[in-house]
Each structure stands twice: as C-alpha cells, then as structure tokens.
Design an enzyme around this catalytic site. Sequence first.
Site, PDB file in Angstrom:
ATOM      1  N   ASP A  24      81.344  66.907  91.785  1.00  0.00           N
ATOM      2  CA  ASP A  24      80.467  65.855  92.301  1.00  0.00           C
ATOM      3  C   ASP A  24      80.588  64.548  91.506  1.00  0.00           C
ATOM      4  O   ASP A  24      80.724  64.574  90.276  1.00  0.00           O
ATOM      5  CB  ASP A  24      79.025  66.384  92.214  1.00  0.00           C
ATOM      6  CG  ASP A  24      78.060  65.595  93.064  1.00  0.00           C
ATOM      7  OD1 ASP A  24      78.483  65.072  94.104  1.00  0.00           O
ATOM      8  OD2 ASP A  24      76.878  65.509  92.677  1.00  0.00           O
TER       9      ASP A  24
ATOM     10  N   SER B  45      66.166  64.755  95.479  1.00  0.00           N
ATOM     11  CA  SER B  45      65.003  65.199  94.690  1.00  0.00           C
ATOM     12  C   SER B  45      63.788  64.310  94.927  1.00  0.00           C
ATOM     13  O   SER B  45      62.650  64.774  94.839  1.00  0.00           O
ATOM     14  CB  SER B  45      65.328  65.182  93.193  1.00  0.00           C
ATOM     15  OG  SER B  45      66.298  66.136  92.883  1.00  0.00           O
TER      16      SER B  45
HETATM   17  O1  G3H Z   1      75.010  64.174  93.830  1.00  0.00           O
HETATM   18  C1  G3H Z   1      73.946  64.630  93.396  1.00  0.00           C
HETATM   19  C2  G3H Z   1      72.676  64.272  93.999  1.00  0.00           C
HETATM   20  O2  G3H Z   1      72.752  63.090  94.655  1.00  0.00           O
HETATM   21  C3  G3H Z   1      71.482  64.578  93.155  1.00  0.00           C
HETATM   22  O3  G3H Z   1      70.494  63.565  93.145  1.00  0.00           O
HETATM   23  O4  G3H Z   1      69.427  64.324  91.072  1.00  0.00           O
HETATM   24  O5  G3H Z   1      68.358  62.625  92.483  1.00  0.00           O
HETATM   25  O6  G3H Z   1      68.479  64.985  93.272  1.00  0.00           O
HETATM   26  P1  G3H Z   1      69.106  63.890  92.458  1.00  0.00           P
HETATM   27 ZN    ZN Z   2      74.592  61.915  94.116  1.00  0.00          ZN
END
Ligand code: G3H
Ligand code: ZN
Length: 287
Positions: free
Chosen positions: A84, A214
């Site tokens: 990612d 999140s």
């Molecule tokens: O790529 C990972 C996500 O976009 C996680 O985002 O940590 O704000 O849930 P977050």
């Molecule tokens: Zn992200």
Amino acid sequence: MPLCTTGELVADAASHHGAVVALNVITLEHIEAVIAAAEHVNEPVILQVSENAVKFRAGRLHPVAAAAVAAARAGTVPVALHLDHVKSGELLRQAADCGFSSVMFDAAHLSYEENVTATRTAADWAHSNGLWLEAELGEVGGKDGNGPLDAHAPGARTEPGEARRFVEETGVDALAVAIGSSHAMTTRDAALDHTLLAALHDAVPVPLVLHGSSGVPDAEIRRAVAGGISKVNIGTALSIAMTGAIRAQLDADPRGVDPRHYLAAGRRAVTDTVVQLLTTVAAAPVG
Ligand code: G3H
Ligand code: ZN
C-alpha cells in the site's frame, strides 16, 4: 487456504455491488487479529502493508510479508496481500516475490502529467509481473502526518473527466478517489461527497477505492459502497483500538512485564474493531 488475489476479491465484490475491506497491518498481532475477525464473520479480506510499515521494519519487506503469507495460508477464509502507498520503485519490484498480488502506487502528490507518467511506468511493470495496480488521482489528505487537505485546495477532490482520462492513459486496475475522506483521522465525522462519487462511478471504468476510511462513519461507508466504492481501506481505526487496549491493560497492571498480556489485549481489540467494520461493509445496501 491458498492466498487469493486482490483482483479476484475486488472484482467479485464489485460484481455484487459490494466492497472488500483492506486493512493495514503493522505487527504479527494485526495480521492474526484481522484474519481472526474475517473468519468470525466468514468474509474475505485484504491484508495491506504500507511503505511506511516497511520503513518501520528497517526497510525490509520480506519478514512481515512472510508472516502474512503464512497466517493467510493457515486461515479458513480468502485472504489477499496488497502493498500500500508505494512511492519507491525498488519496493514495487519486490512485491510479487514476497507474495503480494497487488500494489497501490502513490504518485498523487505529483502534477497530473507527472502522476500519469510515473503511474503508467508502474502499471506496465506491475502487469508484466502479474500484479494488479491501484493508483490515486486527486489527493486524499492526511498522509505522513500532514493534516487533511482543505476542501477547496487543488486536488482535494477527484474530477471525473480527468479520472477517466487518467485510467485510459495509465492502464491502472483500480482508482483511489478523493471524495471527502482523509487519512489518519481519529474521529469518525468525515462527510463524503456522494454526488461526486456517483459521477466518478459513471465516468471511470475500473473499481473505485476509498482511502482514509477510519474517519468515515458507518452509514457513510455503507452509502459509499452502495454508490460504487469496491475497496475500503482502513488503518488508523486498528491503531486506535490496539493502542487503547494496550494502554488500559498496562494501566490495570502497572507491575506486569509479560508482553503477551498487553499484546493479547491489543489483538483482541483489533479483532473486535475489524469484525464491526466487516459487518458494516457487508451490510451495505445494493446500489
Ligand atoms: O491506505 C490506507 C488507508 O487509506 C488507511 O487510512 O488510516 O485513515 O484508515 P486510515
Ligand atoms: Zn490510503
């Protein structure tokens, strides 16, 4: 169960107007917790390792990847591995050998032309090595400790016509779109632009990905899935759960020294959070 691919899980979810949840994992406890949650609700899941998580591991991808592969194979639900927010070409080129079926190549901070050039190079390499490639256009803010982008800042929203052109010009398999979420939120009050999502869903011929989930309330996540989001990325919610539970355990037992006690508490809290998130996404109405 053998590993499955991100491409299969996303395509299957999209064909049913649903979404697959992709969870960022940092430690072995995250990996175990996510798989336990997926087994509890009998849903497939994507384990994501970010470039920042690899940096935390002294730049070594293989140890955390090997743990994720082994845990996934020992599980009873379909699990795929995704790398990612990759900016490094060197890291991208390690993905397939480490068991990943997909990569999110992140050049969203560049100008449109630079993003196209860098992403097309990454997509060509990924495809010739059997990988599925996700990219980002319009910038979902909050990365690397930066605050959310101002709603009026250039790039704070993905423009549908540009998004269609970007997908044509790069050949990517999925697109992360900026529709109002932001990374690393510790409150769940982001409001998504569902009108923009509908326009993007009409314009873009590949699955759409929601980052920074999140900070998005359950009802907004369900509505976004019904509106065309096929992959929901979640990381910070797991950190909130794990850290809160570990803090509570240490407070309750200030003289304890066995890390298994607080790691078990953290892992349980992550499992509970992921069960709730998987249940939310599975309950999204068909769009
Ligand atoms: O790529 C990972 C996500 O976009 C996680 O985002 O940590 O704000 O849930 P977050
Ligand atoms: Zn992200």
